[in-house]
Design a protein around this motif. Structure first.
Motif, mmCIF file in Angstrom:
data_model
loop_
_atom_site.group_PDB
_atom_site.id
_atom_site.type_symbol
_atom_site.label_atom_id
_atom_site.label_comp_id
_atom_site.label_asym_id
_atom_site.label_seq_id
_atom_site.Cartn_x
_atom_site.Cartn_y
_atom_site.Cartn_z
ATOM 1 N N GLU A 1 12.872 -7.813 22.080
ATOM 2 C CA GLU A 1 13.607 -9.076 22.116
ATOM 3 C C GLU A 1 13.048 -9.995 23.192
ATOM 4 O O GLU A 1 12.807 -9.565 24.327
ATOM 5 C CB GLU A 1 15.091 -8.817 22.379
ATOM 6 C CG GLU A 1 15.908 -10.083 22.297
ATOM 7 C CD GLU A 1 17.390 -9.837 22.468
ATOM 8 O OE1 GLU A 1 18.081 -10.800 22.828
ATOM 9 O OE2 GLU A 1 17.852 -8.700 22.272
ATOM 10 N N ILE A 2 12.850 -11.248 22.834
ATOM 11 C CA ILE A 2 12.321 -12.239 23.789
ATOM 12 C C ILE A 2 13.213 -13.477 23.855
ATOM 13 O O ILE A 2 12.777 -14.554 24.240
ATOM 14 C CB ILE A 2 10.873 -12.641 23.419
ATOM 15 C CG1 ILE A 2 10.795 -13.212 22.006
ATOM 16 C CG2 ILE A 2 9.939 -11.453 23.603
ATOM 17 C CD1 ILE A 2 9.459 -13.854 21.676
ATOM 18 N N THR A 3 14.493 -13.320 23.503
ATOM 19 C CA THR A 3 15.440 -14.428 23.548
ATOM 20 C C THR A 3 15.564 -14.944 24.979
ATOM 21 O O THR A 3 15.576 -14.167 25.933
ATOM 22 C CB THR A 3 16.821 -13.956 23.042
ATOM 23 O OG1 THR A 3 16.642 -13.303 21.789
ATOM 24 C CG2 THR A 3 17.787 -15.113 22.914
ATOM 25 N N ASN A 4 15.626 -16.248 25.102
ATOM 26 C CA ASN A 4 15.783 -16.854 26.427
ATOM 27 C C ASN A 4 16.701 -18.068 26.330
ATOM 28 O O ASN A 4 17.214 -18.375 25.257
ATOM 29 C CB ASN A 4 14.412 -17.228 27.012
ATOM 30 C CG ASN A 4 13.667 -18.181 26.125
ATOM 31 O OD1 ASN A 4 14.099 -19.308 25.910
ATOM 32 N ND2 ASN A 4 12.542 -17.728 25.575
ATOM 33 N N GLY B 1 19.580 -22.537 19.429
ATOM 34 C CA GLY B 1 20.948 -22.137 19.127
ATOM 35 C C GLY B 1 21.331 -20.783 19.701
ATOM 36 O O GLY B 1 22.303 -20.187 19.257
ATOM 37 N N GLN B 2 20.577 -20.300 20.678
ATOM 38 C CA GLN B 2 20.798 -18.993 21.289
ATOM 39 C C GLN B 2 20.665 -17.855 20.271
ATOM 40 O O GLN B 2 21.214 -16.769 20.444
ATOM 41 C CB GLN B 2 22.159 -18.926 21.994
ATOM 42 C CG GLN B 2 22.264 -19.853 23.187
ATOM 43 C CD GLN B 2 21.238 -19.501 24.271
ATOM 44 O OE1 GLN B 2 21.236 -18.403 24.789
ATOM 45 N NE2 GLN B 2 20.361 -20.440 24.580
ATOM 46 N N TRP B 3 19.890 -18.090 19.209
ATOM 47 C CA TRP B 3 19.601 -17.038 18.249
ATOM 48 C C TRP B 3 18.578 -16.094 18.822
ATOM 49 O O TRP B 3 17.657 -16.498 19.526
ATOM 50 C CB TRP B 3 19.067 -17.635 16.935
ATOM 51 C CG TRP B 3 20.144 -18.248 16.097
ATOM 52 C CD1 TRP B 3 20.490 -19.561 16.046
ATOM 53 C CD2 TRP B 3 21.020 -17.569 15.226
ATOM 54 N NE1 TRP B 3 21.524 -19.753 15.193
ATOM 55 C CE2 TRP B 3 21.877 -18.529 14.658
ATOM 56 C CE3 TRP B 3 21.175 -16.242 14.849
ATOM 57 C CZ2 TRP B 3 22.866 -18.208 13.749
ATOM 58 C CZ3 TRP B 3 22.157 -15.925 13.935
ATOM 59 C CH2 TRP B 3 22.991 -16.896 13.394
ATOM 60 N N ARG B 4 18.743 -14.844 18.525
ATOM 61 C CA ARG B 4 17.823 -13.827 19.011
ATOM 62 C C ARG B 4 16.421 -14.104 18.486
ATOM 63 O O ARG B 4 16.218 -14.444 17.337
ATOM 64 C CB ARG B 4 18.282 -12.443 18.541
ATOM 65 C CG ARG B 4 17.350 -11.321 19.001
ATOM 66 C CD ARG B 4 17.835 -9.977 18.606
ATOM 67 N NE ARG B 4 17.706 -9.812 17.166
ATOM 68 C CZ ARG B 4 17.793 -8.652 16.555
ATOM 69 N NH1 ARG B 4 18.047 -7.558 17.234
ATOM 70 N NH2 ARG B 4 17.660 -8.559 15.257
ATOM 71 N N GLU B 5 15.427 -13.883 19.352
ATOM 72 C CA GLU B 5 14.022 -14.005 18.976
ATOM 73 C C GLU B 5 13.350 -12.655 19.219
ATOM 74 O O GLU B 5 13.667 -11.960 20.174
ATOM 75 C CB GLU B 5 13.323 -15.078 19.808
ATOM 76 C CG GLU B 5 13.826 -16.480 19.540
ATOM 77 C CD GLU B 5 13.064 -17.518 20.342
ATOM 78 O OE1 GLU B 5 11.814 -17.493 20.303
ATOM 79 O OE2 GLU B 5 13.716 -18.322 21.013
ATOM 80 N N LEU B 6 12.411 -12.308 18.334
ATOM 81 C CA LEU B 6 11.682 -11.051 18.446
ATOM 82 C C LEU B 6 10.197 -11.320 18.557
ATOM 83 O O LEU B 6 9.687 -12.286 17.981
ATOM 84 C CB LEU B 6 11.947 -10.170 17.221
ATOM 85 C CG LEU B 6 13.408 -9.800 16.963
ATOM 86 C CD1 LEU B 6 13.515 -9.015 15.666
ATOM 87 C CD2 LEU B 6 13.990 -9.017 18.119
#
Length: 137
Positions: A40-43, A48-53
């Motif tokens: 996970e690389i969410t920041n 929209g504060q959606w999770r990023e991979l």
């Protein structure tokens, strides 16, 4: 892919290291699971504060499970030896009309059971121990 007979999913092992594979026991049920962990690389700037991979960054693994009866004393002895010694060998998983997955695996569980009026059966689990290859059917 059309419906296939479960008995046609084969599990084979290279017992000599020379690339000659033998079918393991009389497996009555078997499955193959391939997975990849995520990173996970969410920041705070993620939309929209959606999770990023992170693409392709996770650990890949495969797990094979099966149950059945040993076809002879030689296959029983081979599998038992691999389980007791933590042996890593090359295995093939042949999925009909799909292809062949091949690579190093280690037996991580071997269980025996039996009823008073039936044969001794076993359950086996293998975990991948290196890169796997795939050859389409």
């Amino acid at each position: 892919m059309a419906a296939q007979k479960g008995k046609d999913l084969l599990l084979k092992v290279d017992t000599t290291g020379a690339g000659v594979y033998m079918t393991v026991a009389g497996l009555r049920a078997r499955s193959l699971s391939i997975s990849a962990e995520t990173v996970e690389i969410t920041n705070t700037e993620s939309a929209g504060q959606w999770r990023e991979l992170l693409t392709g960054a996770g650990v890949k693994s495969a797990r094979i499970t099966g149950s059945g009866v040993f076809k002879d004393g030689a296959s029983d002895a081979t599998i038992r030896d691999y389980a007791f010694n933590g042996t890593i060998r090359d295995w093939q998983i042949i999925v009909p009309d799909f292809g062949t997955i091949e690579g190093a695996f280690q037996i991580t569980a071997l269980e025996f059971s039996g009823r008073h009026d039936a044969e001794v059966t076993f359950d086996i689990s293998l975990e991948s121990a290196g890169a796997l290859t795939f050859a389409a059917a």
